[in-house]
Enzyme design. Structure first.
Site, mmCIF file in Angstrom:
data_model
loop_
_atom_site.group_PDB
_atom_site.id
_atom_site.type_symbol
_atom_site.label_atom_id
_atom_site.label_comp_id
_atom_site.label_asym_id
_atom_site.label_seq_id
_atom_site.Cartn_x
_atom_site.Cartn_y
_atom_site.Cartn_z
ATOM 1 N N VAL A 113 -16.450 -34.593 17.556
ATOM 2 C CA VAL A 113 -17.598 -33.800 16.698
ATOM 3 C C VAL A 113 -18.418 -32.472 17.926
ATOM 4 O O VAL A 113 -18.100 -31.327 17.710
ATOM 5 C CB VAL A 113 -18.396 -34.679 16.444
ATOM 6 N N PRO A 134 -31.992 -35.993 14.295
ATOM 7 C CA PRO A 134 -31.720 -37.118 14.296
ATOM 8 C C PRO A 134 -30.484 -37.727 13.935
ATOM 9 O O PRO A 134 -29.703 -37.519 12.990
ATOM 10 C CB PRO A 134 -32.529 -38.094 14.534
ATOM 11 N N GLN A 167 -19.336 -48.926 15.228
ATOM 12 C CA GLN A 167 -19.041 -49.304 16.291
ATOM 13 C C GLN A 167 -18.715 -50.375 16.694
ATOM 14 O O GLN A 167 -18.105 -50.883 17.673
ATOM 15 C CB GLN A 167 -20.331 -48.554 17.528
ATOM 16 N N ASN A 190 -27.035 -44.034 20.288
ATOM 17 C CA ASN A 190 -27.397 -45.060 21.347
ATOM 18 C C ASN A 190 -28.486 -45.189 21.970
ATOM 19 O O ASN A 190 -29.409 -45.999 22.450
ATOM 20 C CB ASN A 190 -26.408 -44.578 21.888
ATOM 21 N N GLU A 223 -28.512 -40.006 11.506
ATOM 22 C CA GLU A 223 -28.292 -40.553 9.975
ATOM 23 C C GLU A 223 -29.081 -42.222 10.579
ATOM 24 O O GLU A 223 -30.004 -42.895 9.671
ATOM 25 C CB GLU A 223 -27.931 -40.329 9.219
ATOM 26 N N GLU A 242 -23.633 -32.646 25.557
ATOM 27 C CA GLU A 242 -23.224 -33.893 26.057
ATOM 28 C C GLU A 242 -22.634 -34.872 25.915
ATOM 29 O O GLU A 242 -22.576 -35.421 25.068
ATOM 30 C CB GLU A 242 -24.827 -35.180 26.896
ATOM 31 N N GLU A 294 -13.701 -44.420 25.809
ATOM 32 C CA GLU A 294 -14.827 -44.664 26.147
ATOM 33 C C GLU A 294 -14.540 -45.288 24.644
ATOM 34 O O GLU A 294 -14.593 -45.516 23.632
ATOM 35 C CB GLU A 294 -15.345 -44.066 25.663
ATOM 36 N N ILE A 295 -14.584 -46.766 24.582
ATOM 37 C CA ILE A 295 -15.362 -47.890 23.709
ATOM 38 C C ILE A 295 -16.600 -47.789 23.561
ATOM 39 O O ILE A 295 -16.557 -48.309 22.390
ATOM 40 C CB ILE A 295 -14.871 -49.585 24.836
HETATM 41 O O1 TXE Z 1 -20.826 -40.342 17.150
HETATM 42 P P1 TXE Z 1 -20.860 -38.480 16.455
HETATM 43 P P2 TXE Z 1 -20.140 -41.532 16.438
HETATM 44 C C1 TXE Z 1 -19.333 -41.685 21.149
HETATM 45 C C2 TXE Z 1 -19.136 -42.914 21.532
HETATM 46 C C3 TXE Z 1 -18.737 -43.467 19.761
HETATM 47 C C4 TXE Z 1 -18.493 -41.881 19.183
HETATM 48 C C5 TXE Z 1 -18.679 -42.387 17.724
HETATM 49 O O2 TXE Z 1 -17.178 -42.744 21.788
HETATM 50 O O3 TXE Z 1 -17.416 -44.214 19.528
HETATM 51 O O4 TXE Z 1 -18.602 -41.503 20.044
HETATM 52 O O5 TXE Z 1 -19.578 -42.265 17.843
HETATM 53 C C6 TXE Z 1 -23.797 -35.946 14.214
HETATM 54 N N1 TXE Z 1 -21.507 -31.432 13.361
HETATM 55 N N2 TXE Z 1 -20.669 -41.209 21.308
HETATM 56 O O6 TXE Z 1 -19.800 -40.834 15.304
HETATM 57 O O7 TXE Z 1 -20.285 -38.992 15.336
HETATM 58 C C7 TXE Z 1 -23.839 -37.427 13.400
HETATM 59 O O8 TXE Z 1 -25.108 -37.492 12.564
HETATM 60 C C8 TXE Z 1 -22.531 -31.911 13.878
HETATM 61 C C9 TXE Z 1 -21.100 -40.773 22.443
HETATM 62 O O9 TXE Z 1 -22.505 -41.974 15.851
HETATM 63 O O10 TXE Z 1 -20.691 -37.907 16.936
HETATM 64 C C10 TXE Z 1 -25.097 -37.463 15.180
HETATM 65 O O11 TXE Z 1 -26.242 -37.143 14.470
HETATM 66 N N3 TXE Z 1 -23.215 -32.982 14.376
HETATM 67 C C11 TXE Z 1 -22.181 -40.056 22.629
HETATM 68 C C12 TXE Z 1 -24.768 -37.038 16.279
HETATM 69 O O12 TXE Z 1 -23.145 -36.631 16.217
HETATM 70 C C13 TXE Z 1 -22.683 -33.915 13.486
HETATM 71 C C14 TXE Z 1 -22.883 -40.829 22.246
HETATM 72 C C15 TXE Z 1 -23.331 -37.818 17.059
HETATM 73 O O13 TXE Z 1 -22.154 -38.684 16.016
HETATM 74 C C16 TXE Z 1 -21.150 -33.691 13.042
HETATM 75 C C17 TXE Z 1 -23.084 -40.891 20.558
HETATM 76 C C18 TXE Z 1 -20.883 -32.519 12.892
HETATM 77 N N4 TXE Z 1 -19.497 -32.224 12.577
HETATM 78 C C19 TXE Z 1 -21.425 -41.591 20.280
HETATM 79 N N5 TXE Z 1 -20.728 -35.471 12.807
HETATM 80 C C20 TXE Z 1 -23.030 -39.639 24.126
HETATM 81 N N6 TXE Z 1 -22.575 -39.018 24.741
HETATM 82 O O14 TXE Z 1 -23.908 -40.294 24.558
HETATM 83 C C21 TXE Z 1 -21.175 -35.673 13.626
HETATM 84 N N7 TXE Z 1 -22.356 -35.111 13.670
#
Ligand code: TXE
Length: 500
Positions: A245, A189, A345, A165, A191, A264, A396-397
């Site tokens: 995660v 970062p 998303q 994001n 992907e 975070e 969280e949407i």
């Molecule tokens: O997040 P992921 P996603 C929330 C938001 C969103 C939801 C899903 O609600 O709809 O998460 O987003 C890495 N071990 N936020 O699926 O999967 C991944 O490659 C270690 C809130 O994209 O949590 C990426 O680099 N790492 C948030 C990062 O984690 C892993 C911002 C985030 O991906 C992993 C983003 C694993 N097993 C989403 N699996 C905020 N706090 O701002 C994935 N990743």
């Protein structure tokens, strides 16, 4: 393509960024690659290697060597500050280029991306001062025979896992502070958005950061991210992403070397609006808080908790504001709301909108996808008549979807604001200083805004209460987070013997 007036042209073919280890770019070579499409234009823009666990080991080894031989931690704060200052200047000089790739991979408006990049340069400049002022404590009151020191030492090799994001901003809310502390870094970062992390690695080398201190490994979360969480030679991991995660990362750290963690995670952040607020300002702030970055912010103000006497009028004011916001091609300078970053998303947000309709919430505006001829866009959406149990009030949407929950008393407003597992951020809008301070004190959130929202900068720390995370990033707290404390007793003069 012709339907949209683009200021800058799209790349003729996707750019290969490779990955980055030990001060040098590593080409994808025979590795599989991930081709990222611009979510606003549906064309391929970057090609990113799917690194292997062997690549991760290589990067961790480089960071480990760079930390253990003290090529960075052994320098003076002054020398580290010089590198950080140069990095800030180089980021400013390359702001257009960084903003361009950020926009192409993420879908955010170019003017916003440029603002974020310049804000990031400021973080390096601010952190340079912290590299020089980082210090411990001393105890000169332990009697004539003893002096005590408390020193801060860098934690070691730090892994950073970032989401899609704010790929550059979230990275830069961490990197300069981590480097100021003397640690070395391996980044993974998202992907979806790796390009600007790779540009940053080059910039840091050019700024004089010794080789091995900043490495970037690209690839999926389930392979490289998970392997980082389990890696025995990473001393600390800063993870930003979903709560689900985050939980896996905590388990993996416990199974491996008990690495220190910074987390975070998500948010469902309240915007508390009292009838005595400057409603014009508040409506603008609430619209900004939910539509900025298409609501894909962990700190989006997604729950509007508004005093019942003005609730209907205020909802209309926010709706009218959102109707004037310019949604469109993020490469266009005038655009304020861009595309939704990932297909997953996009599906998630649309399914929550449908859920809100099914749950019986009243749709005030928006309510679905926007057809812009290409790319994936969602209309800013407001739901009224929302109750606390509805899924759209709790989950969280992570999209431009605002839910309205009215209140009658100050205590009720605080109770609704705290009725969530999250505690990342909150805003209060009122001209009554007493109300503002009571709400600020009693609402559980790591970041608080009074008569504003989403304000930030390098001085103030970031992080969450409750299930929104652990630890703090940025500011002096952000540097200290990446240090560990050593206490030192120094005997002065002749020892009083234990054995006579
Ligand atoms: O997040 P992921 P996603 C929330 C938001 C969103 C939801 C899903 O609600 O709809 O998460 O987003 C890495 N071990 N936020 O699926 O999967 C991944 O490659 C270690 C809130 O994209 O949590 C990426 O680099 N790492 C948030 C990062 O984690 C892993 C911002 C985030 O991906 C992993 C983003 C694993 N097993 C989403 N699996 C905020 N706090 O701002 C994935 N990743």
């Amino acid at each position: 393509m012709d339907q949209i007036s683009t200021r800058q042209s799209l790349p003729a073919e996707p750019r290969d960024f490779g990955f980055y280890v030990d001060g040098a770019r590593v080409p994808a070579a025979e590795r599989a690659v991930f081709i990222r499409h611009s979510p606003a234009h549906d064309v391929p823009v970057t090609r990113i290697p799917k690194c292997t666990e062997g690549d991760l080991d290589m990067a961790v080894d480089a960071a480990r060597r760079a930390f253990d031989d003290r090529r960075w931690s052994g320098l003076s704060g002054q020398a580290r500050a010089a590198v950080l200052l140069k990095a800030g200047a180089l980021i400013r000089a390359r702001a257009e280029e960084i903003a361009y790739w950020e926009t192409l991979e993420n879908g955010k408006p170019i003017a916003q991306a440029r603002g974020e990049v310049l804000g990031c340069a400021d973080m390096y400049e601010y952190a340079s001062g912290l590299a020089r002022s980082l210090h411990g404590d001393s105890f000169n009151n332990l009697g004539d025979g003893m002096m005590g020191l408390v020193t801060r030492e860098p934690v070691g090799v730090v892994g950073i896992i970032t989401p899609w994001n704010f790929p550059f901003l979230i990275l830069c809310e961490r990197v300069p502070y981590i480097l100021a502390s003397g640690c070395t870094i391996v980044v993974k970062p998202s992907e979806m958005t790796s390009a600007t992390s790779l540009i940053l690695a080059q910039i840091l080398t050019e700024a004089g950061l010794p080789d091995g201190c900043m490495n970037v490994v690209t690839g999926s979360g389930s392979t490289i991210g998970q392997a980082m969480a389990e890696h025995p030679r990473i001393d600390m991991l800063s993870f930003t992403g979903s709560t689900a995660v985050g939980r896996r990362v905590v388990e993996a750290a416990g199974r491996s070397n008990f690495k220190k963690l910074g987390l975070e995670l998500g948010g469902k952040n309240p915007q508390v609006v009292f009838a005595d607020a400057d409603l014009e300002d508040a409506a603008d702030g609430v619209a900004f808080g939910i539509a900025f970055n298409t609501g894909q912010c962990c700190v989006s103000g997604s729950r509007l908790i508004v005093e019942r006497s003005v609730a209907d009028r205020f909802a209309e004011m926010v709706r009218d504001k959102l109707a004037k916001a310019v949604t469109g091609d993020p490469l266009d300078e005038a655009t304020q709301i861009g595309a939704i970053t990932t297909e997953a998303q996009n599906r998630t947000i649309l399914s929550y909108i449908e859920k809100g309709k099914e749950e019986g919430a009243r749709l005030i505006c928006g309510g679905g996808a926007l057809d812009m001829g290409q790319g994936q866009y969602i209309a800013p959406t407001i739901f009224g008549d929302v109750t606390a149990e509805m899924v759209i009030a709790r989950d969280e949407i992570f999209g431009p979807v605002l839910t309205i929950l009215p209140f009658d008393t100050l205590d009720e407003a605080i109770a609704i604001a705290n009725d969530t597992d999250y505690g990342l951020a909150a805003s209060v809008w009122t001209k009554d200083i007493d109300k503002a301070l009571v709400v600020t004190r009693r609402v559980q959130a790591g970041r608080f805004w009074v008569n504003c929202t989403l304000a930030g900068g390098p001085e103030l720390p970031l992080g969450g209460f409750k299930q929104s995370g652990w630890g703090r990033e940025a500011g002096k707290y952000g540097v200290e987070e990446y240090t560990q404390i050593k206490s030192v007793h120094i005997e002065i003069g002749k020892r009083r013997p234990w054995i006579a």
